[in-house]
Design a protein around this motif. Structure first.
Motif, short mmCIF file in Angstrom:
data_model
loop_
_atom_site.label_atom_id
_atom_site.label_comp_id
_atom_site.label_asym_id
_atom_site.label_seq_id
_atom_site.Cartn_x
_atom_site.Cartn_y
_atom_site.Cartn_z
N GLN A 29 23.47 -15.78 -26.65
CA GLN A 29 22.47 -15.55 -25.36
C GLN A 29 21.53 -13.83 -26.06
O GLN A 29 20.89 -13.46 -25.79
CB GLN A 29 22.45 -15.64 -23.96
CG GLN A 29 22.67 -17.15 -23.86
CD GLN A 29 22.81 -17.84 -22.52
OE1 GLN A 29 23.06 -16.72 -21.85
NE2 GLN A 29 23.26 -19.22 -22.61
N PHE A 30 23.46 -13.08 -25.76
CA PHE A 30 23.95 -11.94 -25.18
C PHE A 30 22.79 -11.13 -26.75
O PHE A 30 21.53 -10.49 -27.17
CB PHE A 30 24.89 -11.21 -25.96
CG PHE A 30 24.89 -9.89 -25.71
CD1 PHE A 30 25.24 -9.45 -24.85
CD2 PHE A 30 25.22 -8.96 -26.97
CE1 PHE A 30 25.06 -8.04 -24.46
CE2 PHE A 30 25.44 -7.57 -26.96
CZ PHE A 30 25.01 -7.34 -25.72
N GLU A 31 22.72 -12.03 -28.21
CA GLU A 31 22.56 -11.20 -29.51
C GLU A 31 20.66 -11.35 -29.53
O GLU A 31 19.91 -10.36 -29.71
CB GLU A 31 22.83 -12.15 -30.79
CG GLU A 31 22.24 -11.31 -31.24
CD GLU A 31 23.40 -12.52 -32.90
OE1 GLU A 31 22.67 -13.78 -33.88
OE2 GLU A 31 24.65 -12.51 -33.57
N ARG A 32 20.34 -12.96 -28.75
CA ARG A 32 19.05 -13.11 -28.87
C ARG A 32 18.35 -12.58 -28.12
O ARG A 32 17.00 -11.91 -28.20
CB ARG A 32 18.75 -14.62 -28.91
CG ARG A 32 18.82 -15.84 -29.70
CD ARG A 32 18.76 -17.49 -29.05
NE ARG A 32 17.80 -17.49 -29.15
CZ ARG A 32 16.38 -17.11 -28.39
NH1 ARG A 32 17.30 -17.34 -26.74
NH2 ARG A 32 15.69 -17.93 -28.14
N LEU A 33 18.81 -11.85 -27.16
CA LEU A 33 17.93 -10.81 -26.18
C LEU A 33 18.29 -9.31 -26.36
O LEU A 33 17.86 -8.74 -25.85
CB LEU A 33 18.76 -11.02 -24.55
CG LEU A 33 18.51 -11.81 -24.20
CD1 LEU A 33 19.03 -12.46 -22.39
CD2 LEU A 33 16.35 -12.04 -24.14
N ALA A 34 18.74 -8.74 -27.93
CA ALA A 34 18.72 -7.66 -28.34
C ALA A 34 17.80 -7.35 -28.58
O ALA A 34 16.22 -7.32 -28.69
CB ALA A 34 19.25 -7.71 -29.51
N GLY A 35 17.74 -5.77 -28.19
CA GLY A 35 16.47 -4.77 -27.96
C GLY A 35 15.29 -4.80 -26.53
O GLY A 35 14.35 -4.50 -26.48
N ASN A 36 16.20 -6.38 -25.63
CA ASN A 36 15.70 -6.08 -24.77
C ASN A 36 16.26 -5.33 -23.63
O ASN A 36 17.39 -5.43 -23.43
CB ASN A 36 15.09 -7.65 -24.43
CG ASN A 36 14.13 -8.50 -23.03
OD1 ASN A 36 14.35 -6.75 -22.34
ND2 ASN A 36 14.07 -9.09 -22.72
N PRO A 37 15.28 -4.47 -22.93
CA PRO A 37 16.26 -3.37 -21.68
C PRO A 37 16.57 -4.05 -20.91
O PRO A 37 17.52 -3.39 -20.21
CB PRO A 37 14.65 -2.86 -21.50
CG PRO A 37 13.08 -3.82 -22.40
CD PRO A 37 13.52 -4.11 -23.49
N ARG A 38 16.38 -5.35 -20.42
CA ARG A 38 16.57 -6.31 -19.10
C ARG A 38 17.93 -7.02 -19.89
O ARG A 38 17.50 -8.02 -19.11
CB ARG A 38 15.98 -6.70 -19.13
CG ARG A 38 14.32 -5.54 -18.36
CD ARG A 38 13.18 -6.47 -17.24
NE ARG A 38 13.28 -7.39 -16.06
CZ ARG A 38 13.23 -8.89 -16.38
NH1 ARG A 38 13.03 -9.37 -17.02
NH2 ARG A 38 13.92 -9.48 -15.49
N ARG A 39 17.95 -6.63 -20.68
CA ARG A 39 19.30 -8.21 -21.83
C ARG A 39 20.54 -8.75 -20.20
O ARG A 39 20.53 -9.28 -20.09
CB ARG A 39 19.85 -7.41 -22.83
CG ARG A 39 21.01 -8.60 -23.49
CD ARG A 39 21.14 -8.08 -24.72
NE ARG A 39 21.76 -6.92 -25.13
CZ ARG A 39 22.07 -6.13 -26.45
NH1 ARG A 39 22.15 -7.32 -27.63
NH2 ARG A 39 22.53 -5.22 -26.60
N MET A 40 20.95 -7.32 -19.70
CA MET A 40 22.50 -7.94 -19.02
C MET A 40 21.76 -8.27 -17.35
O MET A 40 22.31 -9.07 -17.15
CB MET A 40 23.12 -6.39 -18.80
CG MET A 40 23.74 -5.90 -19.83
SD MET A 40 24.80 -6.64 -20.41
CE MET A 40 26.05 -7.59 -19.60
N ILE A 41 20.26 -7.88 -17.23
CA ILE A 41 19.62 -8.44 -15.83
C ILE A 41 19.63 -9.38 -16.28
O ILE A 41 19.72 -10.43 -15.33
CB ILE A 41 18.50 -7.33 -15.72
CG1 ILE A 41 18.91 -6.31 -14.87
CG2 ILE A 41 17.95 -8.30 -14.55
CD1 ILE A 41 17.63 -5.36 -15.11
N LEU A 42 19.13 -9.80 -16.93
CA LEU A 42 18.67 -11.94 -17.26
C LEU A 42 20.26 -12.69 -17.88
O LEU A 42 20.01 -13.33 -16.95
CB LEU A 42 17.82 -11.75 -18.87
CG LEU A 42 16.70 -10.95 -19.15
CD1 LEU A 42 15.74 -11.18 -20.03
CD2 LEU A 42 15.37 -11.95 -18.01
#
Length: 367
Positions: A99-112
């Motif tokens: 999940q962490f990898e798939r959200l790479a580049g998303n500024p809200r990654r940790m929030i999600l």
């Protein structure tokens, strides 16, 4: 692409909303492994802590009724007990890393990711209080919060933290208790109350007892956090290493890990269970460490064996039935709690054919 291949994951664009993986993106080997782990957890839950207090596993067990019961007890204790939940913990760590990898580049990654864990925590709290006191979801959500900061760090940091936490857990028996457990008399009283409430009580009788029991179970949850976090980190490390992503290319390594893990882990597990099952000499103070080390090593061996097997056409044909179970892991986990509660509890069928003392399954203090 064959049915058992491991496919690569493409992170979404930074402005793309997070969404579940499509079927073509699924990792078949991991789905199969998760499905098998869920079946192992179900097998142990049925013969241990459904319809009895979790503290019953800390009390002396009656001898199994006959040769078949003793055989079942031996197989489950050596091959499944603690290993299934350790395997599920490893896979949860793999899932967090994916999940962490798939959200790479998303500024809200940790929030999600935090939001997903908060939702899991909420589901777990409902499950814990309304359905079954043996819930693992709350525990996993809390451990997940600790693991999140490590996901973006170096692999050596993950490995070092995992080894440190496993070492801490192994030394717990000689350290002052972090949180106190009930004494033997208190555990016996809780077990007796659980048998009455779960076996003969209505839904609200069971609910009242479960709320009381949950507060006493809290120390066990705290004690189990270090190994759970460690296994999450091992799973995340395995994904980051690329071995799971390129399983076909790493098949030889996987078979080596599988052979080593199953032989060594199985031997350690057999040694840990030997006194209770076969009247072998006691391991003394080393028993706890051997038992817990066996769970980790054997779980790693199982994981490597299944991932390697599903990348062979024959292995995929043999194991593909477990993939749908793994794809809906949360749904299946919750469903087994509802169904088993209906079978065993007083507000359901009141079946008692799989009570703990029937099989004499020894206590597992593990994950």
């Amino acid at each position: 692409m064959t049915g058992g291949s491991i496919v690569s994951q493409t992170p979404p664009a930074s402005d793309a909303p997070a969404k579940p993986m499509s079927p073509s993106e699924r990792l078949d080997g991991i789905d199969v492994l998760r499905g098998l782990a869920l079946l192992g957890v179900l097998a142990m839950n049925i013969v241990t802590i459904f319809r009895v207090s979790i503290f019953a596993s800390f009390l002396p067990n009656a001898e199994p009724a006959g040769p078949l019961d003793r055989a079942v007890a031996a197989v489950l204790t050596v091959a499944v007990d603690s290993k299934a939940i350790a395997l599920l913990s490893l896979l949860f760590g793999v899932g967090l890393a994916i999940q962490f990898e798939r959200l790479a580049g998303n500024p809200r990654r940790m929030i999600l990711l935090v939001r997903r864990l908060v939702v899991l925590l909420g589901i777990g709290l409902v499950h814990l209080h309304l359905i079954w006191s043996g819930d693992i979801l709350v525990h996993y959500a809390l451990a997940g919060f600790v693991v999140l900061p490590f996901l973006g760090g170096a692999r050596w940091l993950m490995a070092g933290a995992a080894l440190l936490l496993l070492g801490l857990y192994m030394t717990m028996p000689v350290l002052p208790p972090i949180v106190p457990l009930p004494d033997a008399a208190g555990m016996a009283a809780l077990a007796a109350d659980a048998t009455r409430a779960y076996g003969t009580g209505g839904f609200f009788d069971v609910l009242a007892f479960r709320i009381r029991e949950v507060t006493v179970i809290l120390p066990l949850q705290v004690m189990a956090l270090p190994p759970t976090i460690a296994l999450f980190l091992v799973g995340a490390f395995a994904w980051r290493s690329g071995v799971l992503r390129r399983a076909s290319a790493n098949r030889r390594l996987l078979f080596v890990v599988a052979t080593f893990g199953i032989l060594l882990g199985g031997g350690l597990s057999l040694a840990a269970a030997g006194q209770e099952l076969f009247d072998w000499p006691s391991l003394g103070r080393a028993h706890f460490r051997v038992e817990e080390l066996a769970a980790v090593v054997l779980a790693l061996g199982y994981a490597a064996a299944v991932i390697a097997a599903v990348n062979l056409s024959g292995g995929w044909r043999m194991l593909s039935w477990a993939a749908p179970l793994g794809r809906m892991a949360l749904t299946n986990y919750l469903a087994q709690s509802v169904i088993c509660g209906w079978i065993f509890y007083g507000y359901g069928l009141k079946r008692d054919g799989f009570m703990l003392n029937r099989f004499g399954i020894p206590k597992s203090a593990g994950f």
